[in-house]
Design an enzyme around this catalytic site. Sequence first.
Site, PDB file in Angstrom:
ATOM      1  N   ASN A 197     -74.352  49.635  16.414  1.00 42.62           N
ATOM      2  CA  ASN A 197     -73.716  48.788  17.033  1.00 42.62           C
ATOM      3  C   ASN A 197     -73.717  47.328  16.353  1.00 42.62           C
ATOM      4  O   ASN A 197     -75.001  46.658  16.589  1.00 42.62           O
ATOM      5  CB  ASN A 197     -74.156  48.566  18.520  1.00 42.62           C
ATOM      6  CG  ASN A 197     -73.324  47.587  19.120  1.00 42.62           C
ATOM      7  OD1 ASN A 197     -72.702  46.680  18.685  1.00 42.62           O
ATOM      8  ND2 ASN A 197     -73.611  47.447  20.491  1.00 42.62           N
TER       9      ASN A 197
ATOM     10  N   ARG B 137     -70.081  51.566  17.237  1.00 41.42           N
ATOM     11  CA  ARG B 137     -69.422  50.983  18.398  1.00 41.42           C
ATOM     12  C   ARG B 137     -68.460  49.969  17.619  1.00 41.42           C
ATOM     13  O   ARG B 137     -68.711  49.224  16.796  1.00 41.42           O
ATOM     14  CB  ARG B 137     -70.311  50.170  19.157  1.00 41.42           C
ATOM     15  CG  ARG B 137     -69.590  49.309  20.244  1.00 41.42           C
ATOM     16  CD  ARG B 137     -70.497  48.254  20.884  1.00 41.42           C
ATOM     17  NE  ARG B 137     -69.390  47.654  21.986  1.00 41.42           N
ATOM     18  CZ  ARG B 137     -69.367  46.325  22.059  1.00 41.42           C
ATOM     19  NH1 ARG B 137     -70.282  45.605  21.558  1.00 41.42           N
ATOM     20  NH2 ARG B 137     -68.975  46.069  22.968  1.00 41.42           N
TER      21      ARG B 137
ATOM     22  N   HIS C 219     -65.403  47.624  27.804  1.00 43.41           N
ATOM     23  CA  HIS C 219     -66.349  48.500  28.435  1.00 43.41           C
ATOM     24  C   HIS C 219     -66.001  49.881  28.556  1.00 43.41           C
ATOM     25  O   HIS C 219     -66.486  50.640  29.308  1.00 43.41           O
ATOM     26  CB  HIS C 219     -66.724  47.859  29.652  1.00 43.41           C
ATOM     27  CG  HIS C 219     -67.565  46.728  29.901  1.00 43.41           C
ATOM     28  ND1 HIS C 219     -67.414  45.887  30.788  1.00 43.41           N
ATOM     29  CD2 HIS C 219     -68.419  46.229  28.841  1.00 43.41           C
ATOM     30  CE1 HIS C 219     -68.298  44.687  30.521  1.00 43.41           C
ATOM     31  NE2 HIS C 219     -68.934  44.775  29.444  1.00 43.41           N
TER      32      HIS C 219
ATOM     33  N   ARG D 191     -68.827  33.884  31.579  1.00 46.35           N
ATOM     34  CA  ARG D 191     -67.405  33.884  31.613  1.00 46.35           C
ATOM     35  C   ARG D 191     -66.856  33.715  33.037  1.00 46.35           C
ATOM     36  O   ARG D 191     -67.385  34.282  33.714  1.00 46.35           O
ATOM     37  CB  ARG D 191     -66.858  34.995  31.243  1.00 46.35           C
ATOM     38  CG  ARG D 191     -67.289  35.403  29.579  1.00 46.35           C
ATOM     39  CD  ARG D 191     -66.467  36.646  29.097  1.00 46.35           C
ATOM     40  NE  ARG D 191     -66.917  36.979  27.962  1.00 46.35           N
ATOM     41  CZ  ARG D 191     -67.610  38.246  27.646  1.00 46.35           C
ATOM     42  NH1 ARG D 191     -67.383  39.228  28.798  1.00 46.35           N
ATOM     43  NH2 ARG D 191     -67.905  38.707  26.321  1.00 46.35           N
TER      44      ARG D 191
ATOM     45  N   GLU E 219     -74.032  53.760  26.643  1.00 53.18           N
ATOM     46  CA  GLU E 219     -73.171  53.627  25.626  1.00 53.18           C
ATOM     47  C   GLU E 219     -73.405  54.443  24.443  1.00 53.18           C
ATOM     48  O   GLU E 219     -72.593  55.136  23.553  1.00 53.18           O
ATOM     49  CB  GLU E 219     -72.508  52.382  25.439  1.00 53.18           C
ATOM     50  CG  GLU E 219     -71.811  51.854  26.391  1.00 53.18           C
ATOM     51  CD  GLU E 219     -71.800  50.214  26.545  1.00 53.18           C
ATOM     52  OE1 GLU E 219     -72.691  49.515  26.964  1.00 53.18           O
ATOM     53  OE2 GLU E 219     -70.698  49.715  26.069  1.00 53.18           O
TER      54      GLU E 219
END
Length: 398
Positions: free
Chosen positions: A8, A91, A180, A241, A384
């Site tokens: 990643n 990823r 996601h 956010r 993940e």
Amino acid sequence: MAKILVINCGSSSLKYEVYEMPERKSLGKGLVERIGEGVGVISQESAKGRYGEETPIPDHRRAMELVRKALTDGKAGIVASMDEIAAAGHRVVHGGEFYAESVVIDEKVLEVVDKCSELAPLHNPPNITGIREAVNLLGKKPQVAVFDTAFHQSLPPAAYLYGIPRELYDKYRIRRYGFHGTSHRYVAAEVLNMLGRSEGNTCLVSCHLGNGASVTAVKHGKSVDTSMGFTPLEGLVMGTRSGDVDPAVLLFLMKRGYDEAKLDKLLNKQSGMLGLSGVSNDMRDIEKAAAEGNKDAREALDVYAYRIRKYIGAYAANLPRTDAVVFTGGIGQNSVSTRAKICEGLEGIGIFLDRDRNEAVGRKAGIISADYSPTAIAVVITNEELQIAIDTYSLAFK
Ligand code: AMP
């Protein structure tokens, strides 16, 4: 048996993990930080021990060299030589409308990922760099791209189109993409095992609550709606956010001197739980402040839970039934009180939490709903990296 290297790669960091497949066993993982920022650091841990080094890391090529050095270290290494690594999985944040599934990487794929950089300017370019450096390291061994957006390509137009002139979709591909996806896909599969249900017979609402957060409606194994949108900014109130705001707020602020850079920073870095609580973006700090009587922290927690509840309700209304609500991510997996707060008030739509079970499950995976609840509530530990290893193994070797 095959050892898969999962990568990643971000602009200044590179996370990696080695999995033995098909056993799904992690052999060790590591992190390179502060790439291109003077002195950087690599840290790795495996059953053999810890490996760490502080050294200048001017670019991703050097970072990948350090990964090779750490992986093959005589004492704390994960493999004897790089020849043991059979394939790499990456990823990749944005696959636009081009990829609905993971894909074996070739030059054509890299071109398309590069084209999608327009949609994810901070993420896709370092993802491409990571792939190129891995090719440099592993030669002709297969490399697979696993996209954050791919799972949500099954959204129907009703869920992905915004109510703005159609030409903006036609011209710029402005639509809901969702993110996601790898996590939602993983937990959707895991919860089926947990509940002993089959994909074709199950509808779920998956809540990935981490520093970034999103809710996804999954019908018979396919994503049919998700709260993040054109970018990860839409939807839930996150660590920093804002999630959903009336777009007219931006027009209002623009008239008062806010330019693009300032609005970007405001909405992505200074809002959310940090902006609302004035305390932190970390749920632990906010929960502590609220317990000590801080009103802003308490209200931030109320907004947080309310927004998630609203999405769960909206998705339940658009699924034929809701067999399970799943919590995952740093907050979903660890914050017993946040899970309880979210579920308060969902009883009306058949979602009943068992408070004792919620406490008992704590930070583990498990079922936390009451026996009589028509909808099961589950905590699943997302992974993940493992999903990337699963996809890589299945695309490269089956
Ligand atoms: P993630 O992005 O999935 O790594 O999640 C990070 C978030 O998980 C941060 O906001 C943390 O505060 C939150 N988190 C981790 N552990 C706990 C905990 N024990 N209680 C509450 N929040 C937690």
